[in-house]
Design an enzyme around this catalytic site. Sequence first.
Site, PDB file in Angstrom:
ATOM      1  N   ARG A  64       6.582   4.614 -71.653  1.00 27.20           N
ATOM      2  CA  ARG A  64       8.034   4.836 -71.621  1.00 27.20           C
ATOM      3  C   ARG A  64       8.559   5.329 -72.964  1.00 27.20           C
ATOM      4  O   ARG A  64       9.558   6.038 -73.022  1.00 27.20           O
ATOM      5  CB  ARG A  64       8.763   3.585 -71.140  1.00 27.20           C
ATOM      6  CG  ARG A  64       8.580   3.375 -69.622  1.00 27.20           C
ATOM      7  CD  ARG A  64       9.122   2.041 -69.154  1.00 27.20           C
ATOM      8  NE  ARG A  64       8.456   0.904 -69.769  1.00 27.20           N
ATOM      9  CZ  ARG A  64       7.306   0.373 -69.338  1.00 27.20           C
ATOM     10  NH1 ARG A  64       6.701   0.873 -68.288  1.00 27.20           N
ATOM     11  NH2 ARG A  64       6.779  -0.657 -69.953  1.00 27.20           N
ATOM     12  N   GLU A 101       0.762  -9.971 -74.832  1.00 19.74           N
ATOM     13  CA  GLU A 101       1.013 -11.320 -74.357  1.00 19.74           C
ATOM     14  C   GLU A 101       0.050 -11.724 -73.248  1.00 19.74           C
ATOM     15  O   GLU A 101      -0.139 -12.897 -72.971  1.00 19.74           O
ATOM     16  CB  GLU A 101       2.474 -11.539 -73.962  1.00 19.74           C
ATOM     17  CG  GLU A 101       3.137 -10.555 -73.037  1.00 19.74           C
ATOM     18  CD  GLU A 101       3.691  -9.291 -73.669  1.00 19.74           C
ATOM     19  OE1 GLU A 101       4.830  -8.951 -73.343  1.00 19.74           O
ATOM     20  OE2 GLU A 101       3.000  -8.598 -74.439  1.00 19.74           O
TER      21      GLU A 101
END
Length: 177
Positions: A64, A101
Amino acid sequence: MSSSQSVADVIAGLTREVPDFPEPGIQFKDLTPVLADTHGFAVVTSALAEIADGADLVAGIDARGFLLGGAVAHRLGIGVLAIRKGGKLPPPVHSQTYDLEYGTATLEIPADGIDLRGRRIVIIDDVLATGGTIAAAHNLLVTGGAEVPVAAVVLELGALGGREKVAPLPVCSLRSI
């Protein structure tokens, strides 16, 4: 955008929340609707361009960040560098592996063909979470000889501590939660 509607309000109003993606317990913030909305995309890219003003080059992070970085670079009349996921560029490359994460990833930039030495490059991405992606991008650009004055993101997930991980690199976020 009305004078009472801030950039953060536009982002908040268009962001889609997806529970348990990509893993159970993750509350994914999907910015795709922001980018697909004419007004939202214009507001976001204009705000990011203000942050990046004065840069020689914009670096957009896969994927993105490519969309945002390209639009910002176009607004500023400068070029854009795509920071790619590992294995997508022909050699030679500078490569950096980092923790996410929920796993690990690798970013790469060309080691040939684009001279980054002494250039002011602003990093653009969609989300700052744990900071690993932006830290890896920063390390790659510095390895190539660039000066990176700031990173800019659309959304910052403050509870995940990403800002601390990328310090002392300044980060400008259009919306923090």
